[in-house]
Each structure stands twice: as C-alpha cells, then as structure tokens.
Design an enzyme around this catalytic site. Sequence first.
Site, PDB file in Angstrom:
ATOM      1  N   ASP A  80       0.862  -1.177   0.000  1.00  0.00           N
ATOM      2  CA  ASP A  80       0.000   0.000   0.000  1.00  0.00           C
ATOM      3  C   ASP A  80       0.901   1.231   0.000  1.00  0.00           C
ATOM      4  OD1 ASP A  80       1.009  -0.118   2.535  1.00  0.00           O
ATOM      5  OD2 ASP A  80      -0.834   0.523   3.519  1.00  0.00           O
ATOM      6  N   LYS A  81       0.310   2.416   0.013  1.00  0.00           N
ATOM      7  CA  LYS A  81       1.095   3.636  -0.175  1.00  0.00           C
ATOM      8  C   LYS A  81       1.539   4.224   1.171  1.00  0.00           C
ATOM      9  CE  LYS A  81      -0.925   7.491  -1.441  1.00  0.00           C
ATOM     10  NZ  LYS A  81      -0.477   8.460  -0.435  1.00  0.00           N
TER      11      LYS A  81
END
Length: 414
Positions: free
Chosen positions: A279-280
């Site tokens: 994920d970021k």
Amino acid sequence: LIYILIVAAMFSIYFAISDYEGDGGFTSWLEFWLIIAVIVINVVIGLLQEGKAQKAADAIKAMLSPQALALRNGEKVDLDAALLVPGDIIFLKSGDKIPADVRLVEVTKLQVQEAMLTGESVPISKNTTAVGEHAALGDRKCMAYSGTSVAAGEGVAVVCETGDNAEIGRISKLVTDTESVETNLQRQLHKIGTVLAVCVCILAVLAFVLGWKGPFEMPWQTSFKNAVATAVAIIPEGLPAVVTITLALGVSAMAKKQAIIRQLPCVETLGSLTVICSDKTGTLTKNEMTTVSLLSYQTQIDITGVGYTPEGKFMVDPPGGGEKVELTDEKRVKFVRDLLEVGTLCNNASVFQTTVETTGAEVWTASGNPTEAAILVAAMKAGMNPKEMRQREKVATIPFESEHKFMATVMQGE
C-alpha cells in the site's frame, strides 16, 4: 548447521582433553572457543532482532489512547482506556486520540485523521449514516477507530471493540504473532547440513573400520581418534560463521534505514525479491506533505527539501534565465516572510523533534493537518520561529470549513 557446529565443538573439546599438553590440544581448544563464539553471536543477534520487533509492536500499542471521557452512572468521567468495554458511551473532541473502535451516534463537524489505517493524508469527515456490512474500512464514515485522532469537531460514540479486537489491535497481533516460515536460504543450508552429516558419518565409520580391522591394524582407540579427526576435518566450521556475519551485516544496513528484520535469513529473501506489492501511506510514503513553491502574480519561488525536516532554500529564476539561484532580493524575501507569517498564524498544526525508540535517531514529526504542518516547515526554512509568533494573543478565530474554504485569525499586536 548449528547442530553440526555443536557436534564439532564436542569433537574439538575431546581432542583438547586427549592431547592437552601437545600443540594439537592448543589448536583444539582454539577451535572449540571459536565455534562457541559463532554460536553465541548467532543467538545474540537473533535475540536483538526479536527485541527490535517487540519494540515495534510496543510502538503500535503506544498509539492507543490512555484516557477517555466516558459516561458512567449518568455522569461524564475520565477513565483509563483499558477500562472501556463494548457498550460504553464516550465523548470526543478536537485533539483527542480515539481509545477504541466506536460507532458514532452524534457528530458536530467531526473530522478524524485515519492515515495510519487507510492511507488517506487528509482528515475524514464523519457522519452517523449506516453503511453496508462489508464496506471497506475507509468507507465506514459512521465509525472511528482506536489509535486515530480527532482533527476537528466533536462527537458522541458507542464503544464496539477494544484491545486486540480493535483494528489497531489486530495489526499489533500480526506483528507479534508472525508464523515462522522456512526461507530458501534455510532450506538450502538444511539440505547441505543433512548431506554433510550423512557423509561425515559414513566416512568416519569407514575410517574407523579400515584403521582397526583393515590393513593398518591400529588399536581401536587410535582408529577412533583418526575417525573423529576425519569428521572434524570435513565439517565446514567456518560456513555458519560466514553466513551469520554476512546476514548480520545485511540486518545492520537495513536497521540504518529504520527497517526491522526479525530473523536473519529474511535478509536473503529480501535480496531475492523481484516484485513488491504494497500500500502507499506508511510504506512507500510517510504521510508527510511538503510546501514546494510559493506563487505570486509576478514570480514563482521554489522551496527545496522534503518532509518535515526544516532544511531547505528558496530558489528563483535569475533575471537572465538559466538555473535557479537562491533568493536574496530583500523585497521578495519580505513577501515570503509576510506570506508565511499568515500561514503560520492561521494554523493549528505543530512540528517538533522526536527520538525513534528502535534506532535512537532524531526525526521531525508533526501533529495536526499535514497541509498546515507543511506551511509551518516552510516558515521554519525561512528562519521564522512559529512558537514565538504564536505567543501573541489570539483575539478571534474563524476555523476552516469546506463551505467557505478559508481560515482567519485576529491577533493582538502590530
């Protein structure tokens, strides 16, 4: 290979005792202590990495709110968050850390910073409208989660989950209860160790039989000693040491980048990766915003530096064109300082230095809205001191609202 090292250590001490006064005894004692040192180093490094992983889990637990304003016997009382149970009614206000997973029942312009769970860099506006049972975490606008913080507004909520049953508790549990999976390096070393163990046993037995019953007709004691010497010579005592030291160097390099590796063999696994799915926010990014430029009707002023560290320069295009140069024009410098003064006073964020427990490094962090924090950092890069500027008395404030899209403050003084 650790088991082979232990066997080699036993053989070495046997030779040391049997040939105590000779040169062979000294060499055997030296080999014995070297092997013991390798085993101890391997164990100590493993314990240290386990300790760092536990500190990471403790850091997640530290995100939980220690206090909560709850309704007990018809009155609002301050309670330890650990005493909350499902069904308790709690009251939330701006600046609070949410002590448990809760269902919102009343909200007044409530916004919650949920970047640690959802990756959203801006606070989420909450409401009381029910959502579907299988709605994604970020879509549950009627819920608030333990460890997140209230950025603005107020609310009343009912506790749903606490402790390890909360979303942040599940993350902490995943960190501490990871399954031990054999890596490719461990499988290869295990295979080598098994083959070596079988070969050592076969060759040692052959050496003993040939020496005792074969053409040499040695006494069985001498044959046994020769068989043991053959076994020790075949065992690669240095291999575990080389592997351990190499992996330890990799762990050390990763630790300097604030990446905790719990088990030494995982270093080799990381080196074999070709694709990382992630994920970021929190992994590829840090939920830190940066002011990169100031724009007026005449010019654009770029600001160097990344993140919340207040180190950077103000750069402009030179009159004749070419590469940007540092801003020195007094008129423009005054424009920058005046603009950033407004941004600092119309601002509820704060930027400060903290110490990372796992590495002891000093890092800059922020509380409040990331956009407002980025403006504060830009002011600090310009040599301004937000704490001193905010010591002036604040007469009135119009908070930021999405309807009118501005914030205003009235300050006492010049």
